[in-house]
Motif scaffolding. Structure first.
Motif, PDB file in Angstrom:
ATOM      1  N   ALA A   2       3.636  -0.765  11.499  1.00  0.00           N
ATOM      2  CA  ALA A   2       4.274  -1.157  12.800  1.00  0.00           C
ATOM      3  C   ALA A   2       3.216  -2.103  13.689  1.00  0.00           C
ATOM      4  CB  ALA A   2       4.212   0.252  13.543  1.00  0.00           C
ATOM      5  N   PHE A   3       4.089  -2.679  14.577  1.00  0.00           N
ATOM      6  CA  PHE A   3       3.303  -3.458  15.644  1.00  0.00           C
ATOM      7  C   PHE A   3       3.526  -2.802  17.034  1.00  0.00           C
ATOM      8  CE2 PHE A   3       3.750  -8.154  17.736  1.00  0.00           C
ATOM      9  CZ  PHE A   3       2.510  -7.769  18.318  1.00  0.00           C
ATOM     10  N   LEU A   4       2.489  -2.417  17.525  1.00  0.00           N
ATOM     11  CA  LEU A   4       2.511  -1.449  18.711  1.00  0.00           C
ATOM     12  C   LEU A   4       1.434  -2.038  19.864  1.00  0.00           C
ATOM     13  CD1 LEU A   4       2.417   2.001  17.140  1.00  0.00           C
ATOM     14  CD2 LEU A   4       4.390   0.823  17.696  1.00  0.00           C
ATOM     15  N   ALA A   5       1.963  -1.774  20.961  1.00  0.00           N
ATOM     16  CA  ALA A   5       1.222  -1.936  22.058  1.00  0.00           C
ATOM     17  C   ALA A   5       0.266  -0.892  22.571  1.00  0.00           C
ATOM     18  CB  ALA A   5       2.038  -2.432  23.255  1.00  0.00           C
ATOM     19  N   TRP A   6      -0.667  -1.182  23.510  1.00  0.00           N
ATOM     20  CA  TRP A   6      -1.660  -0.330  23.879  1.00  0.00           C
ATOM     21  C   TRP A   6      -1.294   1.257  24.205  1.00  0.00           C
ATOM     22  CZ3 TRP A   6      -1.329   1.870  28.742  1.00  0.00           C
ATOM     23  CH2 TRP A   6      -0.636   0.926  29.640  1.00  0.00           C
ATOM     24  N   ASP A   7       0.292   1.253  24.720  1.00  0.00           N
ATOM     25  CA  ASP A   7       0.848   2.566  25.322  1.00  0.00           C
ATOM     26  C   ASP A   7       1.865   3.049  24.038  1.00  0.00           C
ATOM     27  OD1 ASP A   7       2.784   0.484  25.142  1.00  0.00           O
ATOM     28  OD2 ASP A   7       3.436   1.022  27.202  1.00  0.00           O
ATOM     29  N   TRP A  39       0.664  -1.077   0.130  1.00  0.00           N
ATOM     30  CA  TRP A  39       0.071  -0.106  -0.034  1.00  0.00           C
ATOM     31  C   TRP A  39       0.718   1.251   0.055  1.00  0.00           C
ATOM     32  CZ3 TRP A  39      -4.812  -0.967   3.852  1.00  0.00           C
ATOM     33  CH2 TRP A  39      -5.782  -1.869   2.994  1.00  0.00           C
ATOM     34  N   GLN A  40       2.084   1.333   0.569  1.00  0.00           N
ATOM     35  CA  GLN A  40       3.059   2.455   0.347  1.00  0.00           C
ATOM     36  C   GLN A  40       3.106   2.650  -1.026  1.00  0.00           C
ATOM     37  OE1 GLN A  40       6.393   0.982   2.818  1.00  0.00           O
ATOM     38  NE2 GLN A  40       5.732   2.140   4.548  1.00  0.00           N
ATOM     39  N   ARG A  41       3.002   1.864  -1.875  1.00  0.00           N
ATOM     40  CA  ARG A  41       3.287   2.049  -3.423  1.00  0.00           C
ATOM     41  C   ARG A  41       2.004   2.495  -4.046  1.00  0.00           C
ATOM     42  NH1 ARG A  41       6.646  -2.686  -3.059  1.00  0.00           N
ATOM     43  NH2 ARG A  41       4.667  -4.062  -3.771  1.00  0.00           N
ATOM     44  N   ARG A  42       0.767   1.775  -3.636  1.00  0.00           N
ATOM     45  CA  ARG A  42      -0.332   1.966  -4.507  1.00  0.00           C
ATOM     46  C   ARG A  42      -1.399   2.819  -3.775  1.00  0.00           C
ATOM     47  NH1 ARG A  42      -3.942  -1.092  -5.095  1.00  0.00           N
ATOM     48  NH2 ARG A  42      -3.479  -2.814  -3.560  1.00  0.00           N
ATOM     49  N   LEU A  43      -1.249   3.106  -2.219  1.00  0.00           N
ATOM     50  CA  LEU A  43      -2.110   3.727  -1.652  1.00  0.00           C
ATOM     51  C   LEU A  43      -1.189   4.670  -0.389  1.00  0.00           C
ATOM     52  CD1 LEU A  43      -5.077   1.333  -0.685  1.00  0.00           C
ATOM     53  CD2 LEU A  43      -5.219   3.402  -2.517  1.00  0.00           C
ATOM     54  N   PRO A  44      -0.588   5.582  -0.973  1.00  0.00           N
ATOM     55  CA  PRO A  44       0.504   6.135  -0.165  1.00  0.00           C
ATOM     56  C   PRO A  44      -0.114   6.847   0.991  1.00  0.00           C
ATOM     57  CG  PRO A  44       0.348   7.300  -2.485  1.00  0.00           C
ATOM     58  CD  PRO A  44      -0.486   6.043  -2.414  1.00  0.00           C
ATOM     59  N   GLN A  45      -1.378   7.207   1.279  1.00  0.00           N
ATOM     60  CA  GLN A  45      -1.669   7.894   2.446  1.00  0.00           C
ATOM     61  C   GLN A  45      -2.442   6.990   3.410  1.00  0.00           C
ATOM     62  OE1 GLN A  45      -3.261  12.097   2.186  1.00  0.00           O
ATOM     63  NE2 GLN A  45      -3.741  11.458  -0.179  1.00  0.00           N
ATOM     64  N   ALA A  46      -2.287   5.373   3.005  1.00  0.00           N
ATOM     65  CA  ALA A  46      -2.825   4.802   3.998  1.00  0.00           C
ATOM     66  C   ALA A  46      -1.756   4.171   4.990  1.00  0.00           C
ATOM     67  CB  ALA A  46      -3.195   3.316   3.118  1.00  0.00           C
ATOM     68  N   CYS A  47      -2.322   3.990   6.186  1.00  0.00           N
ATOM     69  CA  CYS A  47      -1.254   3.549   7.311  1.00  0.00           C
ATOM     70  C   CYS A  47      -1.969   2.027   8.011  1.00  0.00           C
ATOM     71  CB  CYS A  47      -1.303   4.773   8.433  1.00  0.00           C
ATOM     72  SG  CYS A  47      -0.376   3.960   9.790  1.00  0.00           S
ATOM     73  N   VAL A  48      -1.129   1.208   7.932  1.00  0.00           N
ATOM     74  CA  VAL A  48      -1.552  -0.172   8.478  1.00  0.00           C
ATOM     75  C   VAL A  48      -0.779  -0.312   9.858  1.00  0.00           C
ATOM     76  CG1 VAL A  48      -1.435  -2.710   8.169  1.00  0.00           C
ATOM     77  CG2 VAL A  48      -1.725  -1.099   6.009  1.00  0.00           C
ATOM     78  N   THR A  49      -1.575  -0.655  10.676  1.00  0.00           N
ATOM     79  CA  THR A  49      -1.164  -0.776  12.067  1.00  0.00           C
ATOM     80  C   THR A  49      -1.666  -2.133  12.812  1.00  0.00           C
ATOM     81  OG1 THR A  49      -0.965   1.563  12.274  1.00  0.00           O
ATOM     82  CG2 THR A  49      -0.819   0.105  14.410  1.00  0.00           C
ATOM     83  N   LEU A  50      -0.623  -2.814  13.240  1.00  0.00           N
ATOM     84  CA  LEU A  50      -0.792  -4.020  14.344  1.00  0.00           C
ATOM     85  C   LEU A  50      -1.007  -3.493  15.756  1.00  0.00           C
ATOM     86  CD1 LEU A  50       1.366  -6.048  12.204  1.00  0.00           C
ATOM     87  CD2 LEU A  50      -1.188  -6.903  12.604  1.00  0.00           C
ATOM     88  N   LEU A  51      -1.992  -3.797  16.640  1.00  0.00           N
ATOM     89  CA  LEU A  51      -2.302  -3.206  17.848  1.00  0.00           C
ATOM     90  C   LEU A  51      -2.530  -4.539  18.996  1.00  0.00           C
ATOM     91  CD1 LEU A  51      -4.897  -0.616  16.987  1.00  0.00           C
ATOM     92  CD2 LEU A  51      -2.497  -0.139  17.706  1.00  0.00           C
ATOM     93  N   VAL A  69      -3.047   5.713  20.301  1.00  0.00           N
ATOM     94  CA  VAL A  69      -2.034   5.079  19.318  1.00  0.00           C
ATOM     95  C   VAL A  69      -2.271   5.653  17.969  1.00  0.00           C
ATOM     96  CG1 VAL A  69      -0.798   3.241  18.710  1.00  0.00           C
ATOM     97  CG2 VAL A  69      -1.418   3.180  20.964  1.00  0.00           C
ATOM     98  N   LEU A  70      -3.304   5.320  17.198  1.00  0.00           N
ATOM     99  CA  LEU A  70      -3.573   5.589  16.022  1.00  0.00           C
ATOM    100  C   LEU A  70      -3.502   7.083  15.707  1.00  0.00           C
ATOM    101  CD1 LEU A  70      -6.560   3.353  14.724  1.00  0.00           C
ATOM    102  CD2 LEU A  70      -4.282   2.872  14.885  1.00  0.00           C
ATOM    103  N   GLU A  71      -3.937   7.906  16.717  1.00  0.00           N
ATOM    104  CA  GLU A  71      -3.519   9.200  16.390  1.00  0.00           C
ATOM    105  C   GLU A  71      -2.131   9.869  16.067  1.00  0.00           C
ATOM    106  OE1 GLU A  71      -5.409  12.027  19.328  1.00  0.00           O
ATOM    107  OE2 GLU A  71      -7.270  10.789  19.067  1.00  0.00           O
ATOM    108  N   GLY A  72      -1.117   8.910  16.630  1.00  0.00           N
ATOM    109  CA  GLY A  72       0.042   9.206  16.592  1.00  0.00           C
ATOM    110  C   GLY A  72       0.847   8.384  15.128  1.00  0.00           C
ATOM    111  N   GLN A  73      -0.106   7.670  14.535  1.00  0.00           N
ATOM    112  CA  GLN A  73       0.247   6.925  13.166  1.00  0.00           C
ATOM    113  C   GLN A  73       0.226   7.753  11.996  1.00  0.00           C
ATOM    114  OE1 GLN A  73       2.273   5.130  15.461  1.00  0.00           O
ATOM    115  NE2 GLN A  73       2.342   3.710  13.666  1.00  0.00           N
ATOM    116  N   THR A  74       1.181   7.676  11.077  1.00  0.00           N
ATOM    117  CA  THR A  74       0.841   8.339   9.776  1.00  0.00           C
ATOM    118  C   THR A  74       1.321   7.281   8.757  1.00  0.00           C
ATOM    119  OG1 THR A  74       3.244   8.987   9.620  1.00  0.00           O
ATOM    120  CG2 THR A  74       1.431  10.605  10.801  1.00  0.00           C
ATOM    121  N   ALA A  75       0.982   7.575   7.443  1.00  0.00           N
ATOM    122  CA  ALA A  75       1.540   6.551   6.460  1.00  0.00           C
ATOM    123  C   ALA A  75       3.120   6.344   6.544  1.00  0.00           C
ATOM    124  CB  ALA A  75       1.102   7.257   5.021  1.00  0.00           C
ATOM    125  N   ALA A  76       3.730   7.367   7.005  1.00  0.00           N
ATOM    126  CA  ALA A  76       5.214   6.965   7.111  1.00  0.00           C
ATOM    127  C   ALA A  76       5.617   5.970   8.069  1.00  0.00           C
ATOM    128  CB  ALA A  76       5.994   8.329   7.599  1.00  0.00           C
TER     129      ALA A  76
END
Length: 242
Positions: free
Chosen positions: A231-236, A173-185, A220-227
């Protein structure tokens, strides 16, 4: 832990989808509705949701994809909370002798394949003209580097597989949907039916209500951007080892 509309989310317009209307899924839908008043928040699942969806059924996914492309655009936020740890026919394994093929297959179908097939189903509905969040619940027990206790073969392996699949999705998605952010929580240990049989040893301060976990995860999602995608992040907000 109710929240007022968030300055971050107030600019987001369109639709949001929370998959898996259990305790944490419903809490996330309610919290996102409070924080993002311009997002229309829907829930999807096998029962108790606005929209019907079974992540382990290809026909259900195909029907959902067609509906999403027609009725859910522009889709700005997707959070998958669907997961399978135990039920009347499935329990986490304590030793190798308890491993069964059917349990491995069921766990992988929901915990690993489901999130990726969900991404495939909703991709046509995703907004193309602004930031997008696609988040899915993983678990610290899915960390290979943090595995010090063993056991829980099917669940650990399926969550680790989900991590790899969605990390790979993030790269595409970084190539095809460059404004998308994938996050594992990793949501922490949450007081839900999924964790109830295994949370007795947890200190009360370490056991989150669904509402508290939902608030942390949206922080947590508020701090995530497409860049930061993949990421694999915990609740904190702290990274979890792969």
């Amino acid at each position: 832990m109710a929240s007022a509309p968030s300055p971050y989310w107030q600019a987001w317009e369109g639709q949001a989808l929370v998959v898996g209307p259990g305790g944490l899924g419903l809490a996330l839908a309610a919290e996102l509705t409070r924080r993002a008043p311009s997002l229309l928040v829907r829930t999807a699942g096998r029962r108790g949701a606005n929209l019907a969806l079974d992540l382990s059924d290809d026909g259900s996914l195909e029907r959902f994809s067609a509906m999403a492309a027609r009725d859910l655009t522009p889709l700005r936020v997707v959070i998958n909370t669907a997961g399978l740890l135990h039920d009347e026919a499935l329990q986490p394994e304590k030793r190798l002798s308890q491993v069964r093929r059917h349990a491995l297959e069921r766990s992988f179908a929901v915990n690993a394949f489901g999130p990726l097939l969900l991404a495939q189903a909703i991709e046509p509905a995703l907004a193309k003209d602004g930031p997008v969040h696609f988040a899915s619940l993983s678990a610290r027990v899915g960390s290979i580097g943090d595995n010090r206790l063993g056991g829980w073969y099917a669940y650990r392996a399926a969550k680790a597989a989900q991590n790899q699949l969605l990390r790979t999705l993030a790269i595409e998605w970084q190539r095809r949907l460059p404004q998308a952010c994938v996050t594992l929580l990793h949501p922490g240990t949450v007081a839900t039916p999924l964790s109830a049989p295994f949370s007795g040893s947890q200190a009360p301060s370490a056991l989150f209500t669904p509402e508290r976990s939902a608030s942390h995860l949206l922080d947590v999602l508020e701090g995530q951007t497409a860049a930061c995608s993949g990421a694999f992040l915990a609740w904190d907000g702290q990274p979890v080892p792969w």
